[in-house]
Scaffold this motif. Sequence first.
Motif, short mmCIF file in Angstrom:
data_model
loop_
_atom_site.label_atom_id
_atom_site.label_comp_id
_atom_site.label_asym_id
_atom_site.label_seq_id
_atom_site.Cartn_x
_atom_site.Cartn_y
_atom_site.Cartn_z
N GLN A 8 73.34 109.39 -51.21
CA GLN A 8 73.07 109.99 -52.52
C GLN A 8 73.47 111.46 -52.58
O GLN A 8 73.89 111.95 -53.61
CB GLN A 8 71.59 109.84 -52.87
CG GLN A 8 71.15 108.39 -53.00
CD GLN A 8 71.95 107.64 -54.05
OE1 GLN A 8 72.23 108.16 -55.13
NE2 GLN A 8 72.33 106.42 -53.74
N GLU A 177 83.14 99.84 -63.23
CA GLU A 177 82.04 99.88 -64.19
C GLU A 177 81.56 98.49 -64.58
O GLU A 177 80.35 98.27 -64.75
CB GLU A 177 82.47 100.64 -65.46
CG GLU A 177 82.62 102.13 -65.27
CD GLU A 177 83.04 102.85 -66.54
OE1 GLU A 177 83.36 104.05 -66.46
OE2 GLU A 177 83.06 102.21 -67.62
N PRO A 208 81.95 109.30 -63.66
CA PRO A 208 80.52 109.23 -63.30
C PRO A 208 79.91 107.85 -63.55
O PRO A 208 79.06 107.40 -62.78
CB PRO A 208 79.88 110.31 -64.18
CG PRO A 208 80.84 110.49 -65.33
CD PRO A 208 82.18 110.29 -64.73
N ASP A 209 80.32 107.17 -64.62
CA ASP A 209 79.75 105.85 -64.89
C ASP A 209 80.19 104.82 -63.86
O ASP A 209 79.43 103.91 -63.51
CB ASP A 209 80.15 105.38 -66.29
CG ASP A 209 79.49 106.21 -67.40
OD1 ASP A 209 78.52 106.91 -67.10
OD2 ASP A 209 79.98 106.16 -68.54
N THR A 212 78.02 105.37 -60.80
CA THR A 212 76.68 104.81 -61.03
C THR A 212 76.70 103.29 -60.88
O THR A 212 75.80 102.71 -60.26
CB THR A 212 76.18 105.19 -62.43
OG1 THR A 212 76.07 106.62 -62.53
CG2 THR A 212 74.83 104.56 -62.72
N SER A 213 77.71 102.65 -61.44
CA SER A 213 77.79 101.19 -61.40
C SER A 213 77.97 100.67 -59.98
O SER A 213 77.30 99.70 -59.58
CB SER A 213 78.96 100.73 -62.29
OG SER A 213 79.11 99.32 -62.23
N ARG A 215 77.21 102.16 -57.19
CA ARG A 215 75.99 102.43 -56.41
C ARG A 215 74.92 101.38 -56.72
O ARG A 215 74.22 100.90 -55.82
CB ARG A 215 75.45 103.83 -56.73
CG ARG A 215 76.10 104.93 -55.95
CD ARG A 215 75.25 106.20 -55.94
NE ARG A 215 75.84 107.17 -55.05
CZ ARG A 215 76.73 108.09 -55.40
NH1 ARG A 215 77.10 108.18 -56.67
NH2 ARG A 215 77.23 108.92 -54.51
N ARG A 216 74.79 101.04 -58.00
CA ARG A 216 73.80 100.02 -58.38
C ARG A 216 74.14 98.69 -57.72
O ARG A 216 73.26 97.97 -57.24
CB ARG A 216 73.78 99.88 -59.90
CG ARG A 216 72.70 98.92 -60.41
CD ARG A 216 72.80 98.74 -61.93
NE ARG A 216 72.68 100.01 -62.62
CZ ARG A 216 73.63 100.54 -63.38
NH1 ARG A 216 74.79 99.91 -63.53
NH2 ARG A 216 73.44 101.68 -64.00
N ASP A 244 80.99 110.75 -53.84
CA ASP A 244 81.56 111.35 -55.05
C ASP A 244 82.62 112.37 -54.71
O ASP A 244 82.40 113.25 -53.88
CB ASP A 244 80.46 112.06 -55.87
CG ASP A 244 79.40 111.09 -56.35
OD1 ASP A 244 78.21 111.38 -56.15
OD2 ASP A 244 79.76 110.06 -56.93
#
Length: 494
Positions: A8, A177, A208-209, A212-213, A215-216, A244
């Motif tokens: 993270q 994404e 960034p999206d 996030t996707s 990582r999820r 990142d």
Amino acid sequence: MKHRPGSQARWVPVEAESFYHLASVRLVDQPCQGTACFVARHRAPDWAGVEASSPRLYCVGCCYAAPATAACQVQPRVEVATSTPVVLERIASGVPATLAAYTAQRGYEAFEQAIAMDPARIVTEVERSGLRGRGGAGFATGRKWRTVRSQPGAGKYVVCNADEGDPGAYIDRIILERDPHCVLEGMMIAARAVGATRGYVYVRKEYPDAATSIRRAVDEARAQGILGAHDRGQNQSFDIEVVDGQGSYVCGEETALLNALEGHRPEVRARPPYPAERGLWACPTLVNNVETLANIAWIVRHGGDRYATLGHGTSRGTKVVSLNSLFHRPGLYEVEFGMSMREIVEELGGGLETGAVRGMLIGGPLAGILPPHLFDTRFGFDELHQVGAAVGHGGIVAFDEHTSILELAHHVFRFGAAESCGKCTPCRIGAPRIADFFAAALAGQPAGTGGEAEWRETVDTLAATSLCGHGSGLAEFAHSVLTYYPEQLSSCFA
């Protein structure tokens, strides 16, 4: 020491931080300066000052809605234009980007098959498929996998290059994404095949999206025991970390990316040795891009021979292409190799909304321009190479009468100069020098015949001696201008 910051938090050493132009920048609504936005600048009356804005933001992956900003939330058209989709079927059908939805669509079945297969057999299937890298160079994927597998030692890595920085390309962003698990499954199969125990996904900061996707998806897979310490009987644990980027186009070059992961300045490494032999932390490392990995599960499920029936010549399978905003129907299209560029432009894209096409950049700005009289060229690695163009990432940026060749050339070399890592002299000095030539010509100050000789010598030096595709790609662009638009170029040296 062989590790590695946590998943993270990403540290950037002081000696490397100065390299990145977005390290301390929060992306909000900054305007994009990428090529697709540049050729669509006439659609935004206030675009005139954008190229002078700071920090530079060269592509936010919204080329279908250009000119765009970092705040763009418009979603692209996504269509399958082949009878046998490999990559975009779930995305085009609106399947959610969740583990539950992915497994309901036979997700991770290919990984289960791979566990039951001898690792060497997996490599053979990828070789038989004829799959070539979808990130730029088009290197044979199976050959790269076999090289990593053949290296001695237990410490091996799989790296997903998600630093899709070519302005005009937004393929990897949409895959990450909206179908992230197919990328993870591809990485897991690759790890099984080559003997890797750890993987990294390096995502550009401008996405960034996507970060996030993915990582999820990693968290979901880890929570279900698909990823991580639970090796599911394969006697080989494998886990993935998402990292990142901090703003650098050249990090899309695999050796610069590895330096970035190690916390060094992301300058290009001299080769050999290649990453497959000596990569991340001096260990054998498999580096594939997002779309390449998105093909792997299909190949394992259906077999390499079945995949090889798709496509044309030495370009097997399907390829996703991305069309810029000047088309009537911009968006992502999955096509088979072998169709003509004219079919892509006219039948899929519907031609340009703003008039006749003056030319196209295919695969990013660091490649040749394809002029209209060559639009019947087949879409394929060899076919495009023969006319001085490239498949690259698959981004297609068409431009019209609102952009002159000199304006486009100045934009491309200005971009090339700004994003050079500076490791090799031809690129560090040559790119800004050629940008200056075009800037002077646009200001009504041509360089004269002496300047033409210097220009040609500089381009030839870029082509022959650059350490990586950044410099040689700029040379390819320059040569295509010289070949196909000589009259416009001559005004630089009148």
